[in-house]
Design a protein around this motif. Structure first.
Motif, PDB file in Angstrom:
ATOM      1  N   PHE A  92      -2.837   3.918   7.349  1.00 60.19           N
ATOM      2  CA  PHE A  92      -4.267   3.921   7.704  1.00 60.19           C
ATOM      3  C   PHE A  92      -5.046   3.020   6.750  1.00 60.19           C
ATOM      4  N   ALA A  93      -4.681   3.100   5.467  1.00 59.81           N
ATOM      5  CA  ALA A  93      -5.385   2.283   4.473  1.00 59.81           C
ATOM      6  C   ALA A  93      -5.173   0.800   4.742  1.00 59.81           C
ATOM      7  N   ILE A  94      -3.942   0.447   5.070  1.00 66.80           N
ATOM      8  CA  ILE A  94      -3.642  -0.969   5.344  1.00 66.80           C
ATOM      9  C   ILE A  94      -4.394  -1.424   6.595  1.00 66.80           C
ATOM     10  N   GLU A  95      -4.352  -0.599   7.618  1.00 72.84           N
ATOM     11  CA  GLU A  95      -5.017  -0.977   8.861  1.00 72.84           C
ATOM     12  C   GLU A  95      -6.530  -1.098   8.662  1.00 72.84           C
ATOM     13  N   ALA A  96      -7.075  -0.175   7.856  1.00 76.16           N
ATOM     14  CA  ALA A  96      -8.519  -0.236   7.599  1.00 76.16           C
ATOM     15  C   ALA A  96      -8.879  -1.514   6.861  1.00 76.16           C
ATOM     16  N   SER A  97      -8.038  -1.893   5.902  1.00 71.84           N
ATOM     17  CA  SER A  97      -8.340  -3.110   5.138  1.00 71.84           C
ATOM     18  C   SER A  97      -8.157  -4.363   5.984  1.00 71.84           C
ATOM     19  N   ARG A  98      -7.305  -4.281   6.998  1.00 74.06           N
ATOM     20  CA  ARG A  98      -7.037  -5.446   7.830  1.00 74.06           C
ATOM     21  C   ARG A  98      -7.960  -5.508   9.058  1.00 74.06           C
ATOM     22  N   GLU A  99      -8.784  -4.491   9.203  1.00 72.92           N
ATOM     23  CA  GLU A  99      -9.602  -4.389  10.409  1.00 72.92           C
ATOM     24  C   GLU A  99     -10.533  -5.583  10.585  1.00 72.92           C
ATOM     25  N   SER A 100     -11.127  -6.017   9.466  1.00 67.43           N
ATOM     26  CA  SER A 100     -12.110  -7.096   9.569  1.00 67.43           C
ATOM     27  C   SER A 100     -11.470  -8.488   9.476  1.00 67.43           C
TER      28      SER A 100
ATOM     29  N   LEU B 245       0.806 -12.813   9.737  1.00 69.73           N
ATOM     30  CA  LEU B 245       1.583 -13.994   9.336  1.00 69.73           C
ATOM     31  C   LEU B 245       0.672 -15.073   8.776  1.00 69.73           C
ATOM     32  N   ILE B 246      -0.397 -15.376   9.517  1.00 72.57           N
ATOM     33  CA  ILE B 246      -1.325 -16.432   9.079  1.00 72.57           C
ATOM     34  C   ILE B 246      -1.975 -16.034   7.761  1.00 72.57           C
ATOM     35  N   GLU B 247      -2.333 -14.774   7.682  1.00 72.84           N
ATOM     36  CA  GLU B 247      -2.989 -14.263   6.476  1.00 72.84           C
ATOM     37  C   GLU B 247      -2.093 -14.457   5.254  1.00 72.84           C
TER      38      GLU B 247
ATOM     39  N   VAL C 193      -8.712 -12.631   4.150  1.00 76.50           N
ATOM     40  CA  VAL C 193      -7.445 -11.930   3.882  1.00 76.50           C
ATOM     41  C   VAL C 193      -7.751 -10.489   3.511  1.00 76.50           C
ATOM     42  N   SER C 194      -6.707  -9.659   3.587  1.00 81.87           N
ATOM     43  CA  SER C 194      -6.888  -8.256   3.205  1.00 81.87           C
ATOM     44  C   SER C 194      -6.430  -8.062   1.762  1.00 81.87           C
ATOM     45  N   PRO C 195      -6.965  -7.045   1.087  1.00 79.64           N
ATOM     46  CA  PRO C 195      -6.569  -6.839  -0.320  1.00 79.64           C
ATOM     47  C   PRO C 195      -5.062  -6.598  -0.488  1.00 79.64           C
ATOM     48  N   ILE C 196      -4.448  -5.955   0.513  1.00 84.64           N
ATOM     49  CA  ILE C 196      -3.009  -5.650   0.374  1.00 84.64           C
ATOM     50  C   ILE C 196      -2.180  -6.932   0.314  1.00 84.64           C
ATOM     51  N   SER C 197      -2.604  -7.967   1.085  1.00 78.79           N
ATOM     52  CA  SER C 197      -1.818  -9.216   1.016  1.00 78.79           C
ATOM     53  C   SER C 197      -2.009  -9.911  -0.318  1.00 78.79           C
ATOM     54  N   ILE C 198      -3.188  -9.726  -0.918  1.00 78.46           N
ATOM     55  CA  ILE C 198      -3.387 -10.306  -2.260  1.00 78.46           C
ATOM     56  C   ILE C 198      -2.458  -9.618  -3.259  1.00 78.46           C
ATOM     57  N   ILE C 199      -2.321  -8.306  -3.099  1.00 82.54           N
ATOM     58  CA  ILE C 199      -1.429  -7.568  -4.004  1.00 82.54           C
ATOM     59  C   ILE C 199       0.019  -8.061  -3.818  1.00 82.54           C
ATOM     60  N   ILE C 200       0.406  -8.231  -2.547  1.00 82.91           N
ATOM     61  CA  ILE C 200       1.780  -8.691  -2.265  1.00 82.91           C
ATOM     62  C   ILE C 200       2.012 -10.067  -2.876  1.00 82.91           C
ATOM     63  N   VAL C 201       1.060 -10.972  -2.650  1.00 82.48           N
ATOM     64  CA  VAL C 201       1.227 -12.343  -3.162  1.00 82.48           C
ATOM     65  C   VAL C 201       1.210 -12.346  -4.689  1.00 82.48           C
ATOM     66  N   ALA C 202       0.375 -11.491  -5.268  1.00 87.52           N
ATOM     67  CA  ALA C 202       0.311 -11.435  -6.738  1.00 87.52           C
ATOM     68  C   ALA C 202       1.642 -10.942  -7.320  1.00 87.52           C
ATOM     69  N   ILE C 203       2.184  -9.880  -6.712  1.00 85.37           N
ATOM     70  CA  ILE C 203       3.472  -9.364  -7.219  1.00 85.37           C
ATOM     71  C   ILE C 203       4.558 -10.428  -7.050  1.00 85.37           C
ATOM     72  N   THR C 204       4.518 -11.100  -5.903  1.00 83.80           N
ATOM     73  CA  THR C 204       5.492 -12.169  -5.653  1.00 83.80           C
ATOM     74  C   THR C 204       5.384 -13.267  -6.710  1.00 83.80           C
ATOM     75  N   GLY C 205       4.129 -13.640  -6.990  1.00 85.95           N
ATOM     76  CA  GLY C 205       3.892 -14.712  -7.965  1.00 85.95           C
ATOM     77  C   GLY C 205       4.374 -14.323  -9.342  1.00 85.95           C
ATOM     78  N   ILE C 206       4.044 -13.104  -9.745  1.00 84.18           N
ATOM     79  CA  ILE C 206       4.474 -12.635 -11.078  1.00 84.18           C
ATOM     80  C   ILE C 206       6.008 -12.567 -11.127  1.00 84.18           C
ATOM     81  N   GLY C 207       6.576 -12.107 -10.012  1.00 83.04           N
ATOM     82  CA  GLY C 207       8.045 -12.035  -9.934  1.00 83.04           C
ATOM     83  C   GLY C 207       8.681 -13.400 -10.080  1.00 83.04           C
ATOM     84  N   SER C 208       8.046 -14.405  -9.492  1.00 87.78           N
ATOM     85  CA  SER C 208       8.628 -15.751  -9.578  1.00 87.78           C
ATOM     86  C   SER C 208       8.532 -16.303 -10.996  1.00 87.78           C
TER      87      SER C 208
END
Lengths: 519, 324
Positions: A347-355, A361-363, A407-422
């Motif tokens: 629900f949280a993810i969907e709410a953040s992606r609503e707008s 994929l594009i996001e 973009v939604s905040p969750i994708s920023i979190i994903i990209v940030a973790i990915t970046g730190i991981g790299s």
């Protein structure tokens, strides 16, 4: 392993041709005769023609008399120590009066520690281009090559890409002789061989092949030398280029050689029976053969106590896996397998992606591309405005993109973790390969869900299994499975060398290395 | 073709375990009742087979006469498996994706897997697969009824043994075990292969059988492709991962890739060293084309199954003769 090497080398020998005939004649200066003339005028004319002294301002020719004979020296102004030329070459030759024969000039007149007598123009001109001074004397069909190099060079500094807390802070420089010395000062062994080869028909860049004669597999050493000798290219300047020439498979994303800028890591590899290649102008060393697990390890893993190094390895492995799998898994979950996500989180993810007007994929692609652009820009941005770039990245890309509903905040979190991981990936080239692979996994996850990711993972691992590093399997820990490859054990338990390089001596230290401990 | 002992062990373990795992859907759909006895029969058959292998004094050579027969059988089995896996995946997860795309997925992965070093692939994936399956199944035990572990009582001789041996023919891959020693450099490794394979397959099979029996019982729906999938749906892991069954997809995919790759690798390998690499793509294409007509192949496979179980017993005798 033995069979593997045998098979590899038999195949290669079948295809090989005579190395001696590979580079016939004088390739670099085709219009110049091979041997030096006795005549002063002929030699002077050739030097002037070849080096275009009428156009090149830094090529200096000094004519003088030596015991009644005409002579000249030629050197490149910016690469020599003029004091040494004045006091050790010109002064004795011009002031001491004796017969100027080849033997007297070589043994009595020129006062330098490294003097080579060359009979071909090719050798003399090559030394000249490296910063040596060449002396020609009328009537002597030889050139006296004197080592008077004095380049501007960078000192030994801490390594940039392999910084450690608990270990030496010296890295390789652009001078391959300094690099060789950095290795030799650590490995106090007469069995450390340092063979010099020249790569590039025109550039003739010096390359040093280092190995331990009593440990390294002869087949491996010969194979490396064979590949280096058979390179048919005009110019080659950097180890990065050489690596691409030497690798077994060009189109594999994973690197097949280990590049390191740490002398201690190079030494570690040498005592494991591997071959280290140094090149003039490159502040790195190439190591081969390597396995994939070595790209995940840092030199510090050996310096800290083994529980900590294993903990760091596990953390690093998670970071590395997340650096290329996480965005793909996220998009597969969002698009195909939402039943896996806990309801509240869903629900949280969907709410953040609503707008957000874009599909997931594009996001995600927008964010990943922005992150890659920032990373690429940050390499070239001057350090004084580096912090500005950080602010732009954090504020504009992060906060503003969310506020603008891009973009939604969750994708920023994903990209940030990915970046730190790299960034946690110790090897730069492996990091690059994961950057590319990440996009493949994103598309696979977006179009086929977990099935696509499973397919890509399978093909990826299959390609890795088929890859080789100079004949040795790149995925070695999984062919000759050994926990010692994956995890660190106490230093006194390192009794055997890894068999990746098929070393002559397997035993690294005695079974009871701590002699005070009773059996 | 010689493989190192560990790689050969991995190959054999994969072929048995991956198949066991993949076969669970069909196995339990048809014969959940006699599962426990089949387990016993299976293990004993393997032990029996390995006893034969271990008795041999030299490496086993495949009799040349049998190679075409084995090839045809493996091609058919491989095609049917490709057809079944693709259909299962399509029914469970990719309902809107054309079946042909999923067929291609499997065929490409099969070719790439066979072309790469299959032994290393196994060593990497098999532990991951089975650790994951063990973890998943471990959670299912909490929801099971242990009374269901004994469903074979009073089923009759024919149901238990007749059907049991019939089902053994589905384990045609056991035949491949006879050729693993050929790939070993040292005959001593045969014992290792036997031990590893028995331990692994016993453990996996026991856990899956027990998990299936205590949770799914026998009342399987007619359209159920994978009871294992149903088991995983019952796992409750607190508030996290409310339906971990989708993770099963990754494992299922990779198991099928490994199994099909292993079969293709074996198929190309028995035709000798020279033609091995050249055979991968043509044979994969042939298997793909046959699998696309899987419905028509089914009757043929069913009749083939009635004969194939004899192979593990007959082949060692032929092989032994070939050594003389």
């Amino acid at each position: 392993m033995k069979n593997l090497f045998k098979k590899l080398f038999t195949n290669i020998q079948r295809k090989s041709f005579n190395i001696e005939n590979a580079f016939p004649g004088n390739v670099v200066y085709p219009d110049v005769p091979e041997y030096i003339f006795p005549s002063y005028d002929d030699n002077l004319g050739i030097v002037q023609t070849v080096f275009h002294t009428d156009l090149s301002s830094d090529i200096k020719i000094r004519e003088f008399n030596c015991s009644g004979k005409r002579a000249f020296i030629v050197f490149i102004e910016s690469m020599i120590d003029s004091n040494r030329i004045n006091t050790h070459i010109l002064a004795p030759m011009m002031l001491i009066s004796s017969e100027a024969t080849e033997e007297i000039v070589e043994k009595s007149l020129i006062v330098v520690n490294q003097l080579t007598v060359s009979s071909t123009f090719d050798d003399a001109f090559y030394s000249l281009s490296l910063g040596d001074c060449v002396v020609f004397v009328d009537g002597i069909p030889k050139a006296f090559v004197c080592d008077v190099k004095s380049w501007e060079r960078r000192g030994v500094e801490p390594p940039v890409s392999e910084a450690v807390i608990y270990g030496p802070h010296e890295g390789f420089t652009e001078n391959f002789k300094t690099n060789g010395a950095l290795i030799r000062k650590n490995v106090h062994s007469p069995d450390l061989i340092s063979e010099m080869l020249k790569i590039g028909k025109v550039s003739k860049t010096p390359v040093t092949v280092m190995y331990m004669k009593n440990i390294a597999n002869e087949g491996l050493v010969n194979e490396i030398k064979r590949r280096l000798k058979m390179l048919d290219t005009d110019y080659i300047f950097q180890l990065g280029q050489l690596e691409q020439f030497l690798e077994d498979k060009t189109f594999t994303l994973t690197p097949q050689f280990l590049t390191t800028e740490r002398p201690d890591r190079a030494c570690d590899c040498l005592i494991e029976g591997k071959v280290v290649i140094l090149m003039h102008g490159s502040p790195f060393a190439l190591v081969c053969p390597v396995t994939l697990s070595e790209f995940f390890t840092t030199v510090e893993d050996k310096y800290v106590r083994f529980p900590f190094s294993n903990f760091m390895k596990v953390i690093r492995l998670i970071a590395i896996l997340s650096s290329f799998l996480l965005p793909g898994l996220y998009i597969a979950l969002i698009n195909f397998h939402i039943e896996m996500i806990p309801s509240d989180l869903l629900f949280a993810i969907e709410a953040s992606r609503e707008s957000v007007p874009f599909p997931a994929l594009i996001e995600l692609l927008l964010m990943e591309l922005s992150f890659d652009i920032i990373r690429e820009a940050s390499i070239r941005v001057p350090s004084s405005i580096g912090s500005t770039l950080g602010i732009i990245g954090a504020l504009i890309i992060g906060q503003s993109a969310v506020e603008a509903s891009l973009v939604s905040p969750i994708s920023i979190i994903i990209v940030a973790i990915t970046g730190i991981g790299s960034f946690a990936t110790p090897n730069y080239e492996l990091n690059m390969s994961f950057r590319v692979l990440r996009y493949i996994y994103i598309f696979a996850g977006a179009f086929f869900g977990f099935g696509g990711i499973a397919f890509c993972l399978f093909v990826h691992v299959a390609i890795l299994c088929a890859s080789k590093s100079v004949g040795a399997p790149l995925f070695a820990p999984f062919s000759g499975f050994s926990l010692r490859r994956l995890f660190e054990f106490p230093v006194w338990k390192h009794e055997k060398r890894h068999t990746t390089a098929n070393p002559k001596q397997i035993r690294l230290q005695n079974k009871i290395s701590r002699k005070w401990v009773k059996k | 073709m010689t493989l190192k002992s560990k790689e050969a062990i991995a190959l054999s373990v994969n072929l048995i375990c991956a198949k066991t795992f993949l076969m669970v859907p069909i196995f339990f759909k048809r014969l959940a009742e006699s599962g426990s006895l089949i387990l016993v029969a299976y293990i004993f058959t393997l032990a029996f087979a390995f006893m034969f292998v271990y008795l041999f004094t030299g490496k086993i050579k495949i009799p040349k006469l049998l190679i075409p027969l084995i090839s045809v059988a493996v091609i058919l089995v491989c095609s049917i498996n490709l057809f079944e896996y693709s259909r299962t995946v399509s029914a469970l997860f990719f309902k809107s994706t054309p079946l042909f795309v999923i067929f291609l997925f499997f065929a490409v992965a099969m070719t790439v897997g066979a072309y790469s070093h299959i032994g290393k692939l196994n060593l990497f994936f098999v532990p991951i697969i089975y650790i994951t399956v063990f973890i998943m199944l471990f959670f299912t035990f909490s929801d099971g009824n242990y009374y269901y572990l004994f469903p074979i009582m009073g089923k009759g001789f024919k149901t238990v043994f007749g059907d049991g041996f019939f089902m053994l023919s589905s384990l045609f891959e056991a035949i491949i075990l006879f050729f693993i020693p050929e790939m070993l450099e040292d005959k001593k490794d045969t014992k290792k292969v036997a031990a590893f394979t028995l331990i692994f397959s016993f453990a996996i099979y026991l856990v899956i059988t027990a998990a299936c029996l205590i949770t799914v019982h026998t009342d399987l729906p007619e359209n159920c492709f994978s009871p294992l999938f149903l088991i995983l749906r019952q796992i409750k892991m607190g508030t996290y991962f409310q339906h971990p069954d989708t993770a099963f997809l990754i494992i299922y995919f990779i198991s099928s890739f490994l199994y099909l790759s292993g079969m293709l690798f074996f198929l190309c390998n028995i035709w000798g060293k020279m033609s091995k690499k050249a055979l991968y793509i043509p044979l994969a294409l042939l298997i793909l084309i046959l699998a696309l007509n899987g419905d028509k192949l089914m009757p043929l496979t069913l009749s083939l199954n009635k004969v194939l179980w004899v192979f593990p017993f007959i082949l060692p005798i032929f092989s032994r003769r070939s050594l003389k």
